[in-house]
Motif scaffolding. Structure first.
Motif, mmCIF file in Angstrom:
data_model
loop_
_atom_site.group_PDB
_atom_site.id
_atom_site.type_symbol
_atom_site.label_atom_id
_atom_site.label_comp_id
_atom_site.label_asym_id
_atom_site.label_seq_id
_atom_site.Cartn_x
_atom_site.Cartn_y
_atom_site.Cartn_z
ATOM 1 N N GLY A 282 -5.269 -8.603 -8.838
ATOM 2 C CA GLY A 282 -5.413 -7.336 -9.545
ATOM 3 C C GLY A 282 -6.812 -6.783 -9.592
ATOM 4 O O GLY A 282 -7.027 -5.634 -10.002
ATOM 5 N N ARG A 283 -7.800 -7.535 -9.155
ATOM 6 C CA ARG A 283 -9.196 -7.088 -9.175
ATOM 7 C C ARG A 283 -9.545 -6.425 -7.842
ATOM 8 O O ARG A 283 -9.385 -7.024 -6.787
ATOM 9 N N ASP A 284 -10.031 -5.200 -7.894
ATOM 10 C CA ASP A 284 -10.489 -4.495 -6.696
ATOM 11 C C ASP A 284 -11.842 -5.066 -6.292
ATOM 12 O O ASP A 284 -12.822 -4.947 -7.023
ATOM 13 N N ARG B 153 -0.558 -9.275 -6.934
ATOM 14 C CA ARG B 153 -1.569 -8.219 -7.072
ATOM 15 C C ARG B 153 -2.777 -8.489 -6.165
ATOM 16 O O ARG B 153 -3.921 -8.375 -6.573
ATOM 17 N N THR B 154 -2.448 -8.858 -4.922
ATOM 18 C CA THR B 154 -3.482 -9.171 -3.935
ATOM 19 C C THR B 154 -3.227 -8.379 -2.665
ATOM 20 O O THR B 154 -2.067 -8.158 -2.284
ATOM 21 N N ALA C 213 -1.510 -7.014 4.224
ATOM 22 C CA ALA C 213 -0.449 -7.607 3.417
ATOM 23 C C ALA C 213 -0.704 -7.295 1.953
ATOM 24 O O ALA C 213 -1.786 -7.582 1.435
ATOM 25 N N LEU C 214 0.298 -6.715 1.300
ATOM 26 C CA LEU C 214 0.195 -6.334 -0.101
ATOM 27 C C LEU C 214 1.211 -7.139 -0.900
ATOM 28 O O LEU C 214 2.389 -7.190 -0.538
ATOM 29 N N VAL C 215 0.756 -7.777 -1.978
ATOM 30 C CA VAL C 215 1.639 -8.534 -2.847
ATOM 31 C C VAL C 215 1.639 -7.862 -4.222
ATOM 32 O O VAL C 215 0.588 -7.786 -4.890
ATOM 33 N N MET D 38 1.515 -3.802 -12.392
ATOM 34 C CA MET D 38 0.748 -3.135 -11.334
ATOM 35 C C MET D 38 1.554 -3.145 -10.045
ATOM 36 O O MET D 38 2.039 -4.176 -9.595
ATOM 37 N N ARG D 39 1.730 -1.993 -9.404
ATOM 38 C CA ARG D 39 2.409 -1.907 -8.115
ATOM 39 C C ARG D 39 1.424 -1.344 -7.097
ATOM 40 O O ARG D 39 0.900 -0.250 -7.253
#
Length: 335
Positions: free
Chosen positions: A127-129, A75-76, A39-41, A1-2
């Protein structure tokens, strides 16, 4: 996942007072004077830091990027405010210095003037929205995430309360540290990307200022350039007003006197000197007037360098009863 940037953050609309509601219906947070940052990981632990408008901040705040990499799972996506604390005060000027510094200088400033990332929301977690969850559930997830993060580090869990009395105390007492007011959020609200579903209540106070110039026409000035005298007797620019209403322009125009030789300010002002956004395309052009008119204006607590008001101020009325020489900034304001 990106994870893809930019992400449009949720926004707030201005209100004049605390909203009504039963106890627990609202959550209150201090409104820090800083840079909004997401911030995106990624799944490969790559960290991307973006501004509210989507600009890349990754190279600008390397200490925050490193802290996010070290403590936040893949994925956070986090939402928060980038701030600089110095001697118990929020220092927006330090953020501006960082913003215009090159990559190498930004790395040096990260050591000499380190910043913090006050996190107040989470959009994705492992990874969870979670944007569809109510705020109180997202807050619980965020608090769980911060249980393993050192409290004295670069990452900080933003303050939040459901107690209106406590929020009112914050509102009254934190302004001295540069906190602008409160952000008020419905407890059960979801995170709506780009929507103005939150409220912002800014703490404003009135002050007197000397008019040293105006923008617009002499018969219909659209804004006033304001100053206050420092302890050495120099008239310093402190900001400008918002767009004057027709009635206010008609009231103040006859009170403005054309400038004579020896005006204390330059003919044009550098970008950022008169409550204009940083990064403007050129100097601020205005018409100089004799500094003999005092006006009362409504200001918030966001200062640049401890003196100039970073946001435009609101004109209230002329104070023809006051001597301009009596409008002196305090030692605290002068910085």
């Amino acid at each position: 996942m990106r994870l893809r940037s930019p992400i449009e953050p949720m926004l707030a609309k201005a209100v004049a007072d605390f909203p009504p509601g039963r106890p627990g219906a609202w959550r209150y947070e201090p409104k820090f004077d800083g840079f909004r940052g997401l911030a995106l990981v990624d799944s490969d632990r790559g960290v991307h830091l973006q501004s509210r408008r989507g600009a890349r901040l990754t190279d600008t705040f390397p200490e925050i990027v490193w802290a996010v990499f070290e403590h936040i799972p893949a994925r956070t996506v986090l939402d928060g405010e980038i701030v600089r604390w110095a001697a118990g005060q929020l220092d927006f000027s330090a953020l501006h210095r960082r913003n215009i510094a090159g990559r190498r200088r930004a790395a040096s400033l990260a050591t000499s003037e380190p910043c913090h990332y006050a996190v107040f929301d989470v959009l994705k977690l492992r990874g969870r929205d979670v944007t569809g969850l109510p705020l109180h559930e997202r807050r619980a997830l965020l608090e769980g995430l911060f249980t393993t993060i050192p409290s004295a580090g670069v990452l900080a869990l933003g303050l939040q309360t459901t107690d209106e009395a406590e929020a009112r105390t914050w509102y009254e007492t934190l302004a001295v540290a540069g906190v602008e007011g409160l952000v008020i959020k419905p407890t059960r609200s979801t995170y709506e990307v780009g929507a103005r579903g939150w409220l912002k209540l800014k703490r404003r106070t009135s002050m007197d200022a000397v008019v040293g110039g105006f923008v617009g026409s002499p018969l219909r000035p659209s804004g006033l350039i304001l100053g206050r005298y420092d302890d050495a007797g120099r008239l310093r620019v402190v900001g400008r007003t918002t767009q004057l209403a027709a009635q206010a322009a008609a009231e103040v125009a006859p009170l403005l006197t054309p400038a004579r030789a020896g005006h204390p300010w330059p003919e044009t002002l550098p970008p950022g000197w008169a409550s204009s956004p940083y990064g403007g395309s050129g100097p601020i052009t205005y018409t100089q007037v004799q500094p003999n008119l005092v006006v009362e204006v409504l200001v918030d607590s966001a200062l640049d360098g401890g003196r100039r008001h970073r946001h435009a101020v609101r004109y209230l009325r002329p104070r023809i009863d006051l001597d301009p020489a009596s409008v002196v900034e305090s030692c605290e304001a002068a910085g």
